[in-house]
Each structure stands twice: as C-alpha cells, then as structure tokens.
Design a protein around this motif. Structure first.
Motif, PDB file in Angstrom:
ATOM      1  N   ALA A 237      -4.404  -6.597  -3.975  1.00 10.80           N
ATOM      2  CA  ALA A 237      -4.183  -5.489  -3.398  1.00 10.80           C
ATOM      3  C   ALA A 237      -2.935  -5.709  -2.362  1.00 10.80           C
ATOM      4  O   ALA A 237      -1.813  -4.935  -1.964  1.00 10.80           O
ATOM      5  CB  ALA A 237      -4.595  -4.950  -2.157  1.00 10.80           C
ATOM      6  N   VAL A 238      -2.414  -7.022  -1.769  1.00  8.51           N
ATOM      7  CA  VAL A 238      -1.241  -6.722  -0.414  1.00  8.51           C
ATOM      8  C   VAL A 238      -0.435  -7.810  -0.956  1.00  8.51           C
ATOM      9  O   VAL A 238       0.356  -8.395  -0.711  1.00  8.51           O
ATOM     10  CB  VAL A 238      -1.948  -7.436   1.215  1.00  8.51           C
ATOM     11  CG1 VAL A 238      -2.716  -6.519   1.320  1.00  8.51           C
ATOM     12  CG2 VAL A 238      -2.384  -9.176   0.691  1.00  8.51           C
ATOM     13  N   VAL A 239      -0.355  -8.416  -2.458  1.00  8.69           N
ATOM     14  CA  VAL A 239       0.533  -9.308  -3.063  1.00  8.69           C
ATOM     15  C   VAL A 239       2.183  -8.999  -2.977  1.00  8.69           C
ATOM     16  O   VAL A 239       3.185  -9.110  -3.069  1.00  8.69           O
ATOM     17  CB  VAL A 239      -0.003  -9.466  -4.602  1.00  8.69           C
ATOM     18  CG1 VAL A 239       1.335 -10.704  -5.279  1.00  8.69           C
ATOM     19  CG2 VAL A 239      -1.139 -10.536  -4.459  1.00  8.69           C
ATOM     20  N   GLU A 240       2.016  -7.497  -3.520  1.00  8.89           N
ATOM     21  CA  GLU A 240       3.632  -6.777  -3.983  1.00  8.89           C
ATOM     22  C   GLU A 240       4.407  -6.896  -2.696  1.00  8.89           C
ATOM     23  O   GLU A 240       5.567  -6.934  -2.131  1.00  8.89           O
ATOM     24  CB  GLU A 240       3.421  -5.835  -4.726  1.00  8.89           C
ATOM     25  CG  GLU A 240       4.931  -5.469  -5.002  1.00  8.89           C
ATOM     26  CD  GLU A 240       5.111  -6.286  -6.054  1.00  8.89           C
ATOM     27  OE1 GLU A 240       7.245  -6.323  -5.622  1.00  8.89           O
ATOM     28  OE2 GLU A 240       4.783  -7.168  -7.104  1.00  8.89           O
ATOM     29  N   LYS A 241       3.425  -6.097  -1.374  1.00  8.39           N
ATOM     30  CA  LYS A 241       3.592  -5.516  -0.038  1.00  8.39           C
ATOM     31  C   LYS A 241       4.126  -7.297   0.145  1.00  8.39           C
ATOM     32  O   LYS A 241       5.216  -7.525   1.080  1.00  8.39           O
ATOM     33  CB  LYS A 241       2.763  -5.369   0.818  1.00  8.39           C
ATOM     34  CG  LYS A 241       2.336  -3.764   0.425  1.00  8.39           C
ATOM     35  CD  LYS A 241       1.916  -3.112   1.556  1.00  8.39           C
ATOM     36  CE  LYS A 241       1.389  -2.018   1.262  1.00  8.39           C
ATOM     37  NZ  LYS A 241      -0.008  -1.458   2.025  1.00  8.39           N
ATOM     38  N   ALA A 242       3.661  -9.030   0.599  1.00  6.05           N
ATOM     39  CA  ALA A 242       3.925  -9.836   0.960  1.00  6.05           C
ATOM     40  C   ALA A 242       5.379 -10.593  -0.103  1.00  6.05           C
ATOM     41  O   ALA A 242       6.264 -10.779   1.058  1.00  6.05           O
ATOM     42  CB  ALA A 242       2.584 -10.505   0.957  1.00  6.05           C
ATOM     43  N   VAL A 243       5.441 -10.084  -0.873  1.00  7.84           N
ATOM     44  CA  VAL A 243       6.659 -10.826  -1.297  1.00  7.84           C
ATOM     45  C   VAL A 243       7.683  -9.892  -1.409  1.00  7.84           C
ATOM     46  O   VAL A 243       8.993 -10.286  -0.961  1.00  7.84           O
ATOM     47  CB  VAL A 243       6.405 -10.237  -3.670  1.00  7.84           C
ATOM     48  CG1 VAL A 243       7.945 -11.045  -4.096  1.00  7.84           C
ATOM     49  CG2 VAL A 243       4.853 -11.654  -3.639  1.00  7.84           C
ATOM     50  N   ASN A 244       8.323  -8.573  -1.289  1.00 11.82           N
ATOM     51  CA  ASN A 244       8.650  -7.545  -0.621  1.00 11.82           C
ATOM     52  C   ASN A 244       9.015  -8.077   0.830  1.00 11.82           C
ATOM     53  O   ASN A 244      10.311  -7.662   1.088  1.00 11.82           O
ATOM     54  CB  ASN A 244       8.665  -6.485  -0.347  1.00 11.82           C
ATOM     55  CG  ASN A 244       8.210  -5.614  -2.227  1.00 11.82           C
ATOM     56  OD1 ASN A 244       9.043  -6.471  -2.763  1.00 11.82           O
ATOM     57  ND2 ASN A 244       7.782  -4.475  -2.707  1.00 11.82           N
ATOM     58  N   ALA A 245       8.529  -8.127   1.833  1.00  9.39           N
ATOM     59  CA  ALA A 245       8.148  -8.688   3.116  1.00  9.39           C
ATOM     60  C   ALA A 245       9.104  -9.920   3.230  1.00  9.39           C
ATOM     61  O   ALA A 245       9.847 -10.468   4.030  1.00  9.39           O
ATOM     62  CB  ALA A 245       6.574  -8.693   4.267  1.00  9.39           C
ATOM     63  N   ILE A 246       8.276 -10.754   2.083  1.00 14.10           N
ATOM     64  CA  ILE A 246       8.995 -12.311   2.106  1.00 14.10           C
ATOM     65  C   ILE A 246      11.089 -12.309   1.891  1.00 14.10           C
ATOM     66  O   ILE A 246      11.349 -12.764   2.697  1.00 14.10           O
ATOM     67  CB  ILE A 246       9.009 -13.396   0.843  1.00 14.10           C
ATOM     68  CG1 ILE A 246       7.700 -13.665   1.698  1.00 14.10           C
ATOM     69  CG2 ILE A 246       9.726 -15.015   1.086  1.00 14.10           C
ATOM     70  CD1 ILE A 246       6.364 -14.700   0.818  1.00 14.10           C
ATOM     71  N   ILE A 247      11.274 -11.684   0.947  1.00 15.38           N
ATOM     72  CA  ILE A 247      12.598 -11.328   0.554  1.00 15.38           C
ATOM     73  C   ILE A 247      13.075 -10.631   1.776  1.00 15.38           C
ATOM     74  O   ILE A 247      14.471 -11.045   2.088  1.00 15.38           O
ATOM     75  CB  ILE A 247      12.374 -10.134  -0.953  1.00 15.38           C
ATOM     76  CG1 ILE A 247      12.388 -11.178  -1.985  1.00 15.38           C
ATOM     77  CG2 ILE A 247      14.220  -9.757  -1.072  1.00 15.38           C
ATOM     78  CD1 ILE A 247      11.330 -10.541  -3.094  1.00 15.38           C
TER      79      ILE A 247
END
Length: 112
Positions: free
Chosen positions: A68-78
């Motif tokens: 559930a949080v993977v896409e948010k985490a990837v966007n935050a890293i970017i």
C-alpha cells in the motif's frame, strides 16, 4: 510486500533515510557501493593530472514495505534524491514472497 532498492548519491542519503522513516517503518539497510551507469565513470583532476574514475561511490538503501505504501515511498525517494544531473541513481522494486523474524518466528507483514 515489496523490496525497494535505491542506489543514490551519497550526499542525498540522510534526506532519503529521513523521508523513509516518515512512513513509520525505520528498519532498512544502507550499504556503500560503487558503480557506473551510462556515463561509464568520470574524469577528475588531481595535482594537475587527469585520471579516470570508473566506479563512482553511491549509497544503496534497501527497505521492505507493505504494498500500500510502496508507490508513495518511491515518489518520496525521487523527490529528495533527484538533482536532474547524470548519476542521480536508480530505484528497483521487487516482490517479497515471505519475511521471517528470526527472534520470534513471525512471518509475513507482521515480521517487517
């Protein structure tokens, strides 16, 4: 569950760790790595002489998160690691089939 492996510039490491800790899961692994992408290294000047550095120092952040949080985490890293220059790094996302906490024997999402 998914595993995120982010290869980033070392100077962006603290910002990436801070943003990932904001997802409520502070368990992660950090490794100092060296490598190169399309630029195949770089040239530097030292005491008036030019020399080639084939493998550039990077930091590798590994974290396992719930889907559930993977896409948010990837966007935050970017958002925090991107400079717009060559050498910003790569992010790899892969499936995790199972997780086991060695101490208690817990499995699955309860173990992360």
């Amino acid at each position: 569950m998914k595993k995120i492996e982010a290869i980033i510039r070392p100077e962006k490491l603290e910002a990436v760790v801070e943003v990932l800790e904001g997802f409520g899961h502070s368990g992660m692994n950090i490794t100092d790595v060296r490598g190169h992408g399309r630029q195949k290294g770089m040239k530097e000047l030292f005491r008036g002489r030019e020399y080639e550095v084939k493998f550039i120092p990077k930091a590798k952040v590994e974290i396992v998160l719930q889907d559930a949080v993977v896409e948010k985490a990837v966007n935050a890293i970017i958002a925090v690691a991107k400079t717009g220059q060559i050498g910003d790094g790569k992010i790899f996302v892969s499936d995790i089939l199972d997780t086991i906490r060695v101490r208690t024997g817990e499995r699955g999402e309860n173990a992360i």
